[in-house]
Design a protein around this motif. Sequence first.
Motif, short mmCIF file in Angstrom:
data_model
loop_
_atom_site.label_atom_id
_atom_site.label_comp_id
_atom_site.label_asym_id
_atom_site.label_seq_id
_atom_site.Cartn_x
_atom_site.Cartn_y
_atom_site.Cartn_z
N LYS A 23 0.83 -1.21 0.00
CA LYS A 23 0.00 0.00 0.00
C LYS A 23 0.86 1.26 0.00
O LYS A 23 1.79 1.40 0.78
N ASP A 156 1.33 -0.70 10.72
CA ASP A 156 1.23 0.07 9.49
C ASP A 156 2.48 0.91 9.29
O ASP A 156 3.05 1.44 10.25
N ARG A 339 2.32 -13.36 2.36
CA ARG A 339 1.07 -13.02 3.04
C ARG A 339 1.15 -11.63 3.67
O ARG A 339 2.15 -11.27 4.28
N GLY A 341 -0.67 -8.86 6.36
CA GLY A 341 -1.51 -8.81 7.56
C GLY A 341 -2.55 -7.71 7.51
O GLY A 341 -2.69 -7.00 6.50
N ARG A 342 -3.26 -7.50 8.60
CA ARG A 342 -4.35 -6.53 8.64
C ARG A 342 -3.86 -5.10 8.47
O ARG A 342 -4.61 -4.21 8.05
N PHE A 343 -2.59 -4.83 8.80
CA PHE A 343 -2.03 -3.49 8.66
C PHE A 343 -1.36 -3.29 7.31
O PHE A 343 -0.75 -2.26 7.06
N GLY A 344 -1.44 -4.29 6.44
CA GLY A 344 -0.83 -4.17 5.13
C GLY A 344 0.64 -4.54 5.10
O GLY A 344 1.29 -4.41 4.06
N SER A 345 1.18 -5.02 6.21
CA SER A 345 2.59 -5.40 6.26
C SER A 345 2.73 -6.90 6.01
O SER A 345 1.83 -7.68 6.35
N TRP A 347 3.49 -9.92 7.27
CA TRP A 347 3.72 -10.32 8.66
C TRP A 347 4.57 -11.57 8.79
O TRP A 347 5.42 -11.67 9.70
#
Length: 466
Positions: A23, A156, A339, A341-345, A347
């Motif tokens: 992102k 993030d 993959r 994660g929810r923060f776009g990193s 993980w």
Amino acid sequence: MTDTLTPVEAAVAQASGGPKKLKRSIGVVGGTLLTLSCVTPASTLFVVVPDLFGSLGTATALTIAIGSLLCVAVAFCYSELGTLVPSAGGEYAMVSTLAGRLAGWLVFVLSLLVVMIVPPVIAMGTADYLAPLVHLDPSWTGASVMLLATLAGLLDLRANAWITGVFLVLEVIAAAVVAVLGFTHAERGAGSLVSMRVAGPDGGPDTVTALLVVSGLAIALFVTQGFSTAVYLSEELENPRRSVARTVLATLAISAVIILVPVAAITLGAPDLAALTGGDISTMVTAWSNSAVGTFVSLCVALAIINAGIVMVIQNSRVLFASARDKAWPTPVNSLFSRLGRFGSPWVSTLAVGVPGAALCFVNLDTLYGVTGVSVTGMYLLVAVAALLSRRGSHKHTPAWRMPLWPAAPLLLIVVLVYILSRQETTYLLWTGGITAAATLYWALYLRPRKQTRWLVSVPEDEQAS
């Protein structure tokens, strides 16, 4: 250096399962803060520079200045290639696209050596600078720093830019305090910066030879090496065609000043040549002021090391993420490392670089630290070769920032880097050569036979036409 990636191959790589993109969330300021934090000027000043003082004495500032000038040519190469090939893969994506997939794979291996070894080595220095408050075991402290950095790396990227920005301000203040104290307690004139003197084993002055300076350039190049982080962040920088070059060049300029000015001040302000060669900067700071100031500076350095750990984990996870997206590994491994994660990193990739980094804090890394200097020099060499090829074929007309003095700058850089490599210790060259040979074997036995399905280095689709 064959099998150069063509636009058709790039398109196939993008179409195959649609590679995931990171992102875009930061601009030049945020990118510069993150990149400066990876250079981590204060921890470089307090951890790496003392070793240079020990071997180069009053020639330390001169050696770092020469290294910084060489890094201008390196920064030109990174800026052009980073805007031409804006990918989280950094060096390996640039070199694969322009100089061939095998060359890109070797750059990836060299960069992986650097990014896996350096963070735990620096993290273990945290205990020394927390000593004014509490005495800790260096290995356990370093491992804790690596785990903390790993947790921060899962957040993030915008949040990390603010976290590292605050820490960066503190370490710049520490460097400024050292500079002011050193200059105001000067014991010798500016001519000492080129006097080429170091304390010998008997305490008397010895001459620093030109060959010692050349040998020290491998470490001097590493002093400001972190400016390359801007290239790793190119997928997350807004308007990368402009932001990458600005971030790379701004970071190099700022970090060179933050490091060189205090080094010059320390050289002038050290009580004597033996104290300078000893490289105990904290003791000198306390002698110039008082224990409270010395403690403040030490704590700022400890925070700088933590800051560097966070940014290095962020950078390293992006490299591993990009390698999986480009199918460098067997399918199950690629699936894990890519993959988000929810923060776009990425993980899994973050954990994969952070947790082993914590484990490495319990290993003696003296030899591997020497290998890092060779690896950085070799990596810069291959990037310079790619820069020579950046204006051929379809790449000639691709919108990108273009360096001045091309092709003279990369050509001169290649000659100098080859000479620097020739002056390094044989042991470090053999270690690096052995690892490179093993990587070449993996390429020959696994990657090359699967040319259509493995190591498909790609640039995110939205960048091809921008």
